[in-house]
Design a protein around this motif. Structure first.
Motif, PDB file in Angstrom:
ATOM      1  N   ASP A 501      -7.843  10.858   0.255  1.00 47.32           N
ATOM      2  CA  ASP A 501      -7.650   9.404   0.105  1.00 47.32           C
ATOM      3  C   ASP A 501      -7.055   8.886   1.342  1.00 47.32           C
ATOM      4  OD1 ASP A 501      -5.247  10.760  -0.441  1.00 47.32           O
ATOM      5  OD2 ASP A 501      -4.640   8.642  -1.663  1.00 47.32           O
ATOM      6  N   ARG A 505       0.357   9.958   4.393  1.00 48.87           N
ATOM      7  CA  ARG A 505       1.660   9.837   3.399  1.00 48.87           C
ATOM      8  C   ARG A 505       1.749  11.065   2.635  1.00 48.87           C
ATOM      9  NH1 ARG A 505      -1.136   4.845   0.619  1.00 48.87           N
ATOM     10  NH2 ARG A 505      -2.269   5.927  -1.122  1.00 48.87           N
ATOM     11  N   GLU A 507       0.590  11.936   0.095  1.00 47.46           N
ATOM     12  CA  GLU A 507      -0.488  11.890  -0.797  1.00 47.46           C
ATOM     13  C   GLU A 507      -1.492  13.047  -0.479  1.00 47.46           C
ATOM     14  OE1 GLU A 507      -0.915   8.237  -2.548  1.00 47.46           O
ATOM     15  OE2 GLU A 507      -2.426   8.689  -4.028  1.00 47.46           O
ATOM     16  N   TRP A 568     -13.882   6.765 -11.715  1.00 44.39           N
ATOM     17  CA  TRP A 568     -13.002   7.950 -10.657  1.00 44.39           C
ATOM     18  C   TRP A 568     -13.913   9.332 -11.076  1.00 44.39           C
ATOM     19  CZ3 TRP A 568     -11.280   3.426  -9.633  1.00 44.39           C
ATOM     20  CH2 TRP A 568     -10.483   3.349  -8.707  1.00 44.39           C
ATOM     21  N   TRP A 620      -9.883  -1.360  -7.954  1.00 43.60           N
ATOM     22  CA  TRP A 620      -8.639  -0.999  -7.398  1.00 43.60           C
ATOM     23  C   TRP A 620      -8.333  -1.830  -5.811  1.00 43.60           C
ATOM     24  CZ3 TRP A 620      -4.220   1.036  -8.790  1.00 43.60           C
ATOM     25  CH2 TRP A 620      -3.312   1.646  -8.088  1.00 43.60           C
ATOM     26  N   PHE A 739     -12.137  -1.414  -4.727  1.00 44.48           N
ATOM     27  CA  PHE A 739     -12.889  -0.143  -4.474  1.00 44.48           C
ATOM     28  C   PHE A 739     -14.327  -0.026  -5.122  1.00 44.48           C
ATOM     29  CE2 PHE A 739      -9.478   3.321  -3.146  1.00 44.48           C
ATOM     30  CZ  PHE A 739      -8.913   2.426  -2.019  1.00 44.48           C
ATOM     31  N   GLU A 783      -6.417   1.000   3.424  1.00 45.46           N
ATOM     32  CA  GLU A 783      -6.522   0.733   1.819  1.00 45.46           C
ATOM     33  C   GLU A 783      -6.516  -0.280   1.469  1.00 45.46           C
ATOM     34  OE1 GLU A 783      -2.870   2.471   0.503  1.00 45.46           O
ATOM     35  OE2 GLU A 783      -3.845   3.251  -1.075  1.00 45.46           O
ATOM     36  N   MET A 799       2.503   1.367  -0.511  1.00 50.98           N
ATOM     37  CA  MET A 799       1.094   1.979  -0.630  1.00 50.98           C
ATOM     38  C   MET A 799       0.334   1.285   0.168  1.00 50.98           C
ATOM     39  SD  MET A 799      -1.416   2.623  -4.129  1.00 50.98           S
ATOM     40  CE  MET A 799      -2.064   1.202  -3.625  1.00 50.98           C
ATOM     41  N   HIS A 804      -7.913   4.744   5.174  1.00 53.31           N
ATOM     42  CA  HIS A 804      -8.454   4.789   3.743  1.00 53.31           C
ATOM     43  C   HIS A 804      -9.807   4.800   3.828  1.00 53.31           C
ATOM     44  CE1 HIS A 804      -5.412   5.779   0.703  1.00 53.31           C
ATOM     45  NE2 HIS A 804      -6.398   5.334  -0.305  1.00 53.31           N
TER      46      HIS A 804
HETATM   47  C1  RAM Z   1      -4.118   5.580  -4.637  1.00 50.47           C
HETATM   48  C2  RAM Z   1      -4.808   6.482  -3.881  1.00 50.47           C
HETATM   49  C3  RAM Z   1      -6.414   6.395  -3.787  1.00 50.47           C
HETATM   50  C4  RAM Z   1      -6.559   5.706  -5.129  1.00 50.47           C
HETATM   51  C5  RAM Z   1      -5.772   5.823  -6.339  1.00 50.47           C
HETATM   52  C6  RAM Z   1      -6.143   5.054  -7.412  1.00 50.47           C
HETATM   53  O1  RAM Z   1      -2.817   6.507  -4.810  1.00 50.47           O
HETATM   54  O2  RAM Z   1      -4.582   6.465  -2.385  1.00 50.47           O
HETATM   55  O3  RAM Z   1      -6.999   5.670  -3.020  1.00 50.47           O
HETATM   56  O4  RAM Z   1      -7.969   6.228  -5.598  1.00 50.47           O
HETATM   57  O5  RAM Z   1      -4.543   5.425  -5.702  1.00 50.47           O
END
Ligand code: RAM
Length: 929
Positions: A501, A505, A507, A568, A620, A739, A783, A799, A804
């Motif tokens: 993603d 960070r 993640e 997803w 999202w 998204f 993002e 976040m 992204h």
């Molecule tokens: C975030 C991620 C990702 C997304 C999810 C739902 O933490 O970065 O991009 O798919 O959430």
């Protein structure tokens, strides 16, 4: 007739006859670009003993298409082409030149296999044989391994790091061995529970970055094969491995039970040597290996960075001259059957680009800040003056705060900092090895205070899975070109062995929804079929943990929270479908079919009257959500609507896939299911009479999903389209999508003929839009549509990745419609060249792709009232070309007035578009604008 005359006459006759014969039998140019399976060229340590074969026909006027082919496969070069001992396909009447299945003798681990191919063209003329290509199989079965997992117990004195996770000390492992006679060839088979760097007799075995990469380690660990014939000699040798936690035992895996709860990293290696006298010698990892944790790399973590103490360097420890008597004996584990060891099925990560266009931003208080002018992923290479005993601190950030300091809130708990402790005065050079960072800016402190920082102190090494470029897109508009650059950087930055993603960070995980929306754009830009199919294998393995067909949010699933999200999990159906469309490889559909069916089963288990009640991240990060803060992340499109829409869509796609695979019962069953879901969808969420949403919020994405997934009756759909337009108008022609809605927005407007509107949305400069982030200085996709603004600073939520790729999904439309280059029949067997120029914004655009049949391109230009379109159509395909201006009467083709030829036929012509069918070749179309 004199004797000499008679002789001359006979000679001339024979020569002429030979000449005629040779004309008739003239061979076509050989096929080229031979690959196996998902595009591998002469691979070593290949994973599949049932490969497929592909080749391309040459670009010449004699070769339009293939009417037949023959593949020959042998266990040695000398046997080809006449004595293929493994397989002779014999002449097959077929125009298929991609993904032909191997149907010969069963192949074995380690086997080196040679092959070549020839084809017959459209006139039945045979070609020369291609060059001989090969592939060599790796170790295909666990039983091929005699080695043991080997390493030190680093868990016992590991350090507690962020969130009390264990941090293992990296270890150095070595094994000396003797070879009695000269070496003919040698292969090193190796992998790790962790990540490794291997050396043989002081030399680097490869430039792979953090192998073996990331798979669901509880199911499968990938192995690497290296040809090390040149690195071994008779006499003493030493195999030396550096080993760190990587994904397996690092914080990124979150101490997952399935990953053995931070178990100490281990390596597995088997060096198989064939000696010149024909005998074999095998060196394996076992308890005779010795190790130490007292090496210079003190700590290494993907999220947190690396600590390197040059005072602990062990000169020559990777060579035979080193004395390891103080090192300790390693511990071993046996190989278990439950975890498959399989050769890596896609390219390892490598350092692909060195960025040295660096600017020194500031140098004060013994701290220097550098700007790479591009947000990249990888590691820095620093070359800095230092004083003995001092610690160089290397920090990273994606962007700066207004006061010139680092914005690192968005790294969240990832420390992303490297340290280097100097062992001498003078220039030191350092490149971290077992971590990666996402950054545009780098800060150095702790260097020699008497030195003046210079831009040349740092370079950026951009690292990603080692795939090549596959396509190009460019236009007359600077910001659109910047968008293309941001998209492609965002892709490379996030394909670090798995699709992540974000790369910076705490993640960096394989989020399925993000991957689902980006895979077509990724495939246009990069040759990454094997990358995706490898990750789909991980997805299948992970799904097998769930009897109900659940696909977790991320693959590999380190969250283990037994949950799935619509939009997803559908990656398991949508990605294979999209890849099939772009490659034409049916085996991919086969491989992933059951996974898709089980996922539909999951929806069914959650649904009541076809409306699933389950989790969803929904649309999202939709802009302007009605809820504040974190609560707003899921946008305003109702969860149930999204669940039902994706349920219907995935069932529809599975029905289509079943049709392609000849599974008629399933095709009907899933089509019926799709229809039933669509019906329920319309009843539940739409006011049939007015085609309007009944839900609390009227979002663009609700309409987009309903329309694009074909969930409404034709009359309702028409009305819904008008409501969609109204929502866009209300937003002053801005997108309002997150998204899930964003990738389908251009497709829906395009189908509706709302091209100009789509251009307006795409070329918007204000929030929310693609150009908005560019106006704020973005060099990658963000993002959030509003991750940062020059006026208001950073989005307050942590976040907030600046790298992204999801919104980069517009890239597909840029190729397919702005430049006009799309696959019309699977794998570009038929190409659609259909640009839709908008003269308000653009005067030219072009795109090219390396299709499975060769390079295809579409390039248009408008100048002085004339529209020109240059097109390349590769052999063994055909193209439907749509000229968007002018008429049949004023159309010129390659400089001549258009008349039908065997190469270009008219399909239709009206006042808007002239449609042609073109055979392979290079064309210039010209018309009045
Ligand atoms: C975030 C991620 C990702 C997304 C999810 C739902 O933490 O970065 O991009 O798919 O959430």
């Amino acid at each position: 007739m004199t004797k000499s005359r008679l002789f001359f006459a006979i000679f001339s006759y024979v020569a002429f006859t030979f000449f005629l014969l040779s004309c008739n039998n003239e061979l076509n140019q050989a096929p080229a670009s031979l690959t196996i399976s998902e595009g591998f060229k002469n691979p070593m340590g290949f994973h599949d003993d049932k490969p497929t074969f592909s080749w391309q026909l040459p670009v010449t006027t004699d070769v339009k298409s293939q009417s037949a082919y023959q593949i020959v496969v042998a266990s040695s070069r000398e046997l080809l082409p006449n004595n293929p001992d493994l397989w002779d396909s014999t002449k097959q009447e077929s125009n298929q030149s991609t993904f032909i299945e191997y149907k010969g003798t069963e192949l074995q681990s380690r086997q080196k296999v040679y092959w070549q191919v020839r084809y017959w063209n459209q006139d039945g003329h045979v070609s020369e044989w291609s060059d001989i290509n090969f592939f060599e199989l790796g170790l295909l079965n666990n039983s091929d391994w005699k080695a043991k997992w080997v390493g030190l117990d680093t868990a016992k004195d590991s350090i507690k790091c962020v969130r009390k996770f264990l941090m293992h000390r990296p270890q150095c492992l070595r094994k000396g061995f003797e070879i009695s006679t000269e070496v003919a060839s040698a292969r090193l088979y190796i992998t790790a529970k962790g990540v490794f760097d291997v050396h043989l007799n002081g030399k680097d075995v490869s430039d792979d970055v953090m192998p073996p990469g990331w798979t669901p380690y509880n199911h499968r660990i990938e192995t690497l094969t290296y040809d090390v014939s040149e690195l071994i000699a008779s006499g003493n040798n030493v195999l030396a491995v550096e080993l760190a936690s990587g994904w397996h035992s690092g914080r990124i895996s979150r101490g997952n039970a399935l990953y053995e709860n931070f178990a100490s990293p281990k390596i597995l290696c088997q060096l198989e040597i064939t000696l010149k006298d024909g005998s074999k010698q095998t060196i394996i990892s076992d308890d005779t290996w010795k190790g130490t944790t007292n090496g210079p790399t003190r700590l290494a973590s993907i999220y947190d960075g690396e600590v390197y103490d040059a005072n602990l360097e062990m000169p020559n420890w990777t060579t035979t001259s080193f004395d390891d008597s103080t090192w300790i004996q390693t511990e071993t584990d046996v190989i278990t059957d439950s975890v498959k060891l399989e050769p890596k099925r896609h390219n390892t990560v490598k350092t692909r680009t060195t960025i040295d266009n660096v600017k020194l931003v500031s140098a004060k208080n013994n701290t220097a800040i550098f700007n790479f002018q591009q947000n990249i992923v990888g590691v820095p290479k620093v070359k800095v003056p230092m004083k003995k005993g001092d610690t160089l601190k290397i920090r990273f950030s994606e962007m700066l705060l207004n006061d010139g300091t680092f914005y690192t809130t968005n790294y969240r708990s990832a420390k992303s900092t490297d340290y280097y402790i100097a062992s001498k005065d003078g220039i030191v050079e350092y490149t971290p090895k077992f971590t990666f960072h996402g950054f545009q800016f780098l800060e150095l402190s702790g260097f020699d205070q008497s030195a003046n920082p210079e831009a040349s102190w740092v370079q950026g090494l951009a690292q990603y899975s080692n795939f090549d470029q596959n396509g190009t897109f460019t236009s007359s508009h600077e910001k659109l070109n910047q968008l293309q650059s941001n998209i492609t950087w965002g892709l490379r930055d996030n394909f670090f062995d798995i699709p992540t993603d974000c790369p910076q960070r705490d993640e960096r995980l394989g989020w399925t929804g993000d991957a689902q929306v980006i895979s077509p754009t990724a495939m246009f830009n990069y040759d990454m079929y094997s990358f995706w199919s490898a990750w789909l294998q991980s997805m299948r393995e992970t799904q097998s943990e769930h009897e109900n067909g659940l696909i977790p949010f991320i693959i590999p699933d380190v969250l283990q929270n037994n949950n799935a999200s619509s939009g997803w999990g559908d990656a398991c159906v949508i990605i294979p479908w999209d890849l099939y469309h772009l490659t034409g490889d049916k085996s991919l559909l086969h491989e992933n079919y059951e996974m898709g069916k089980k996922w539909i089963g999951y929806y069914q288990s959650k649904a009541k009257n076809f409306i699933p009640n389950m989790h969803s991240f929904a649309d999202w990060l939709q802009p302007f959500p009605t809820k504040e803060g974190k609560e707003g992340n899921k946008g305003d499109t109702p969860r149930d609507l999204i669940n039902t829409a994706y349920f219907g869509h995935s069932a529809h796609l599975i029905s289509k896939i079943a049709g392609i695979l000849g599974k008629e019962d399933d095709e009907k069953k899933f089509k019926d299911l799709y229809k039933a879901v669509a019906n329920a969808f319309e009843n539940e969420f739409f006011d049939e009479q007015h085609g309007k949403l009944k839900t609390e919020h009227e979002t663009q994405t609700s309409y987009l999903l309903a329309i694009y997934f074909d969930l409404l009756k034709p009359e309702t759909k028409k009305k819904a389209q008008q409501h969609l337009l109204a929502t866009i108008k209300k937003a002053d022609n801005h997108l309002g999508t997150g998204f899930l809605g964003t990738p389908i927005l251009p497709k829906v407007l395009d189908d509706m003929g709302e091209i100009d509107l789509m251009y307006k949305i795409l070329f918007k400069e204000t929030y929310p839009s693609w150009f908005y982030s560019i106006n704020q200085g973005a060099t990658t996709m963000w993002e959030r549509w509003n991750s940062y603004s020059q006026a208001e600073g950073y989005n307050p939520q942590p976040m907030n990745s600046l790298n992204h790729y999801a919104y980069g999904a517009i890239g597909q439309w840029m190729y397919e419609r702005i430049a006009g280059l799309a696959s019309l029949e699977p794998g570009y067997k038929k190409i659609r060249i259909a640009p839709i120029p908008n003269t308000e914004f653009l005067t030219s655009a072009s795109a090219s792709v390396k299709s499975p049949y060769g390079e295809a391109s579409s390039s248009w230009n408008i100048e002085n009232g004339e529209f020109t379109l240059d097109v390349v159509i590769p052999p063994n395909t055909s193209a439907e070309v749509q000229i968007p201006f002018g008429t049949e009467a004023n159309l010129m083709v390659n400089g001549n007035n258009f008349t039908e030829t065997s190469n270009v036929k008219l399909i239709s012509s009206d006042k808007n578009v002239v449609k042609l069918l073109a055979e392979p070749g290079t064309y210039n179309f010209q018309t009045k604008f």
